[in-house]
Design an enzyme around this catalytic site. Sequence first.
Site, short mmCIF file in Angstrom:
data_model
loop_
_atom_site.label_atom_id
_atom_site.label_comp_id
_atom_site.label_asym_id
_atom_site.label_seq_id
_atom_site.Cartn_x
_atom_site.Cartn_y
_atom_site.Cartn_z
N TYR A 33 1.00 -0.51 0.07
CA TYR A 33 0.20 -0.02 -0.06
C TYR A 33 0.63 1.36 0.39
CZ TYR A 33 -3.38 3.58 0.80
OH TYR A 33 -4.20 4.76 1.43
N LYS A 85 1.39 4.46 -3.15
CA LYS A 85 1.66 5.47 -2.36
C LYS A 85 2.70 6.34 -3.04
CE LYS A 85 -3.31 5.43 -2.17
NZ LYS A 85 -3.56 6.34 -2.67
N1 LIG Z 1 -8.92 7.68 4.50
C1 LIG Z 1 -7.50 7.36 5.46
O1 LIG Z 1 -6.72 7.04 6.14
C2 LIG Z 1 -6.74 8.12 3.70
C3 LIG Z 1 -5.28 7.69 4.21
C4 LIG Z 1 -4.80 8.14 3.02
C5 LIG Z 1 -4.69 8.23 1.65
N2 LIG Z 1 -6.05 7.81 1.09
C6 LIG Z 1 -6.94 7.42 0.03
O2 LIG Z 1 -7.70 8.67 -0.21
C7 LIG Z 1 -8.16 7.57 -1.51
C8 LIG Z 1 -9.50 7.30 -0.94
O3 LIG Z 1 -10.07 7.05 -0.10
P1 LIG Z 1 -11.29 6.76 1.37
O4 LIG Z 1 -10.54 6.66 2.72
O5 LIG Z 1 -12.16 7.60 1.01
O6 LIG Z 1 -11.88 5.01 1.43
P2 LIG Z 1 -13.35 4.68 0.90
O7 LIG Z 1 -14.63 5.76 1.56
O8 LIG Z 1 -13.51 3.33 1.22
O9 LIG Z 1 -13.22 5.45 -0.46
C9 LIG Z 1 -12.99 4.75 -1.12
C10 LIG Z 1 -13.54 4.84 -2.67
O10 LIG Z 1 -13.07 4.45 -4.27
C11 LIG Z 1 -13.76 4.07 -4.52
N3 LIG Z 1 -13.99 2.61 -5.12
C12 LIG Z 1 -12.89 1.72 -4.28
N4 LIG Z 1 -12.54 0.10 -5.52
C13 LIG Z 1 -13.25 0.53 -6.76
C14 LIG Z 1 -12.79 0.17 -8.03
N5 LIG Z 1 -12.59 -1.33 -8.13
N6 LIG Z 1 -13.26 0.51 -8.83
C15 LIG Z 1 -13.83 2.46 -8.84
N7 LIG Z 1 -13.80 2.55 -7.70
C16 LIG Z 1 -13.86 2.02 -6.67
C17 LIG Z 1 -14.98 3.14 -3.62
O11 LIG Z 1 -16.21 2.84 -4.38
P3 LIG Z 1 -17.18 1.72 -5.12
O12 LIG Z 1 -17.32 0.89 -3.09
O13 LIG Z 1 -18.40 2.25 -4.84
O14 LIG Z 1 -16.32 1.41 -6.02
C18 LIG Z 1 -15.58 4.91 -2.55
O15 LIG Z 1 -15.99 5.47 -3.67
C19 LIG Z 1 -8.00 6.51 -1.08
O16 LIG Z 1 -7.11 6.19 -2.92
C20 LIG Z 1 -6.44 6.24 -0.35
O17 LIG Z 1 -5.77 5.31 -0.64
C21 LIG Z 1 -6.69 7.31 2.67
#
Ligand SMILES: NC(=O)c1ccc[n+]([C@@H]2O[C@H](COP(=O)([O-])OP(=O)(O)OC[C@H]3O[C@@H](n4cnc5c(N)ncnc54)[C@H](OP(=O)(O)O)[C@@H]3O)[C@@H](O)[C@H]2O)c1
Length: 265
Positions: free
Chosen positions: A156, A160
């Site tokens: 992961y 990133k």
């Molecule tokens: N939350 C944290 O602590 C954190 C920290 C650093 C970076 N990030 C990054 O932020 C980004 C958003 O994550 P989040 O925290 O908001 O998580 P989240 O709430 O789980 O959202 C993930 C999103 O990605 C979509 N997704 C997942 N698999 C997919 C697929 N195969 N095709 C198309 N869409 C897909 C999901 O929608 P569906 O299930 O409807 O497809 C959902 O809308 C990610 O890149 C994550 O790595 C998060």
Amino acid sequence: MAMPSSKGTAVVTGASSGIGAVYAQRLAERGYDLLLVARDQARLNALAGQLAQQCGINSEVLVADLTQAEDLLRVEQRLSSDPAITLLVNNAGMAVAGDFLDNDIDRVQTMITLNVLAPTRLAHAAGNAFKARGKGTVINIASVLALVHEMANGVYNGTKSFVLNFSRSLETSLKPHGVRVQAVLPGLTRTEIFERSGISADGLPAENVMDVETMVDAALAGLDLGEIVTIPSLEKLENWQAYDDARAALLPDLSRRESASRYHR
Ligand SMILES: NC(=O)c1ccc[n+]([C@@H]2O[C@H](COP(=O)([O-])OP(=O)(O)OC[C@H]3O[C@@H](n4cnc5c(N)ncnc54)[C@H](OP(=O)(O)O)[C@@H]3O)[C@@H](O)[C@H]2O)c1
């Protein structure tokens, strides 16, 4: 239906929850029309309808599983062919928790496809379209784990690190053409990503977890400030600068005819 926005259309991947859903909300509030991408059609439709009504913008849903080649291609084709699109938020992503050797390797491959391949192909399509028009913005959601080598899941973190590296190089090539690129490095942010990867967010220290609205508002403020790399929780920006300067200082010595003297026997 509202008139097309003068700001153009923002494409947000992973808009059905978490960070992507808040980007959609904030970009609609800024007057962008929206093209929302993810797999969950019902959630996308609900958000698109709500934002169109609340903000008087046009919103559209494109259901796509970005780990599937044909679905990804449909999004790429839209980015290449729709001149109304002015902004791409490459946000969709997933995490696999735990030690690499204990991970289901097929799930790891899916994560690499979603976190690396999909944003790369989408940035290629959008980058070329924006370059041809001399304007546009690509926002790539990385993570502070891009800077962490020794803890959490190395794959992961590596995906990133890729997003950070790639964004900076893309920024260098698109800047002369009037196109902005920003890498956003969130720390722990309260979203569904933890439950989806099998971890409870409840166990995380509250002082280290940001609310998703705070994170996105900071990231957009960083964009407004002209930042190329935005780390929402980092107060001491000079520490990032020192880190980046130290990295740059290495560059002249990283490739030479002679090996370093400590290796001479
Ligand atoms: N939350 C944290 O602590 C954190 C920290 C650093 C970076 N990030 C990054 O932020 C980004 C958003 O994550 P989040 O925290 O908001 O998580 P989240 O709430 O789980 O959202 C993930 C999103 O990605 C979509 N997704 C997942 N698999 C997919 C697929 N195969 N095709 C198309 N869409 C897909 C999901 O929608 P569906 O299930 O409807 O497809 C959902 O809308 C990610 O890149 C994550 O790595 C998060």
